[in-house]
Design an enzyme around this catalytic site. Structure first.
Site: not given
Length: 348
Positions: A37-38, A81, A128, A134, A141, A204, A208
């Site tokens: 995953d991320w 993601n 994600v 979403f 990100d 954050r 990115w």
């Protein structure tokens, strides 16, 4: 170089951060590197940065072993993601000659360009692995998690379509997320509603793109020429970010909220971006003194065992600005990783 006098402490802290990332953290979502995953993706990208600075073959071997052990877990994680770990594959191919890394990278590159969901503006939709959707949302990100990979794939293969896609995504994300009043970035953009949702200037999110942009542009050098809008917007962003740096050298988790807590990972990412952009000629040396303050502050956040403190947890676009201040802090691969990228860059 700006940090020559601090070389020994930087090496010591970087090695401690790196070693902490390799420990067995099974069951700890934030620190477990052995899944797909991320979160582990940021971890292995940062370890690759450390390898490229140190040149130690055992670091490369750790990355190769990780990729061999975890690649099968990517099969059911095909969302934007979770593209982050693939960013190390072009280098693994160059270093090992194993065609598996090239073939896998090309397959994923084609998926991103031709199949990944997009918003009405053409930006990659932020999908994600978690049970959450979403629709038509653009998050900062994505630049680090997917677009960096496209840039590296373009450099590896010479295929300019990947490069053009990377630049287009960078341009779209900057245009959709940049606050025209302050110059910094909002966390996300909702294409259906036509707004920035809670309109948080989340640190954050800015990190990115702050660190991802020079990494991407360096990969694309001599392949394509970036649009002037990208360069202009990035310069505005990086200079504007300095307006929100606190006296302690860090940025608060939402940077324009003076009573919110300082956040280590975003601060490290912004400082790493400032250093990288200066090194490749995107920014001038006036950026160095603020970075020195951040480096010293981040060093103080690294415990004796290499754990990076003050890192906010995984954060979707929150329903209100105040909600960001209630995100708990805990150690994570991305906190370790952004810190390691900063330390590796300071050692160059």
């Amino acid at each position: 170089m700006p940090f020559t006098s601090k070389k020994e402490i930087l090496l010591q802290k970087a090695e401690a951060v790196y070693q902490k990332m390799l420990e067995d953290h099974t069951g700890n979502w934030g620190m477990d590197i052995n899944h797909w995953d991320w979160v582990p993706g940021v971890g292995v990208i940062s370890i690759l940065e450390y390898y490229e600075q140190r040149g130690k073959k055992e670091i490369l071997q750790h990355l190769t072993d990780w990729a061999n052990q975890n690649l099968h877990k990517a099969e059911n994680q095909k969302v934007i993601n979770s593209m982050a770990p693939f960013a190390i594959f072009p280098v693994l191919y160059n270093e090992t000659g194993d065609k598996k890394w090239l073939q896998t990278a090309e397959k994923i590159g084609q998926w991103i360009v031709n199949e990944a969901p997009r918003t009405r503006e053409g930006a990659l939709e932020h999908t994600v692995t978690e049970d959450a959707s979403f629709p038509e949302q653009v998050w900062a990100d994505t630049i680090f998690m997917a677009v960096l990979f496209l840039a590296r794939l373009s450099r590896l293969t010479g295929n300019t379509s990947y490069a053009q896609e990377a630049l287009q995504q960078l341009k779209l994300h900057l245009a959709l997320l940049q606050d025209e009043q302050t110059g910094v970035l909002f966390h996300g953009w909702n294409c259906m509603a036509g707004d920035h949702m809670s309109a948080a200037r989340w640190t954050r999110a800015n990190a990115w793109i702050a660190v991802g942009t020079p990494m991407i542009l360096q990969e694309l050098e001599k392949i394509v020429t970036p649009d002037e809008e990208i360069i202009d917007r990035y310069n505005i962003l990086m200079k504007a970010l300095l307006n929100y740096q606190q006296e302690n050298g860090l940025w608060n988790t939402v940077m324009d909220q003076v009573d919110f807590y300082p956040e280590t990972s975003g601060s490290a990412g912004i400082a790493a971006g400032l250093l990288k952009a200066w090194r490749i000629g995107l920014l001038d040396e006036n950026m160095i003194e603020p970075v020195k303050k951040t480096v010293l502050a981040v060093l103080d956040k690294i415990d004796a065992d290499g754990t990076v403190a003050g890192v906010s947890g995984g954060t979707p676009v929150m329903p209100s600005i105040e909600a960001y201040n209630h995100i708990p802090c805990y150690p994570s691969q991305y906190g370790q990783g952004l810190t390691l990228i900063l330390l590796a860059e300071a050692l160059r």
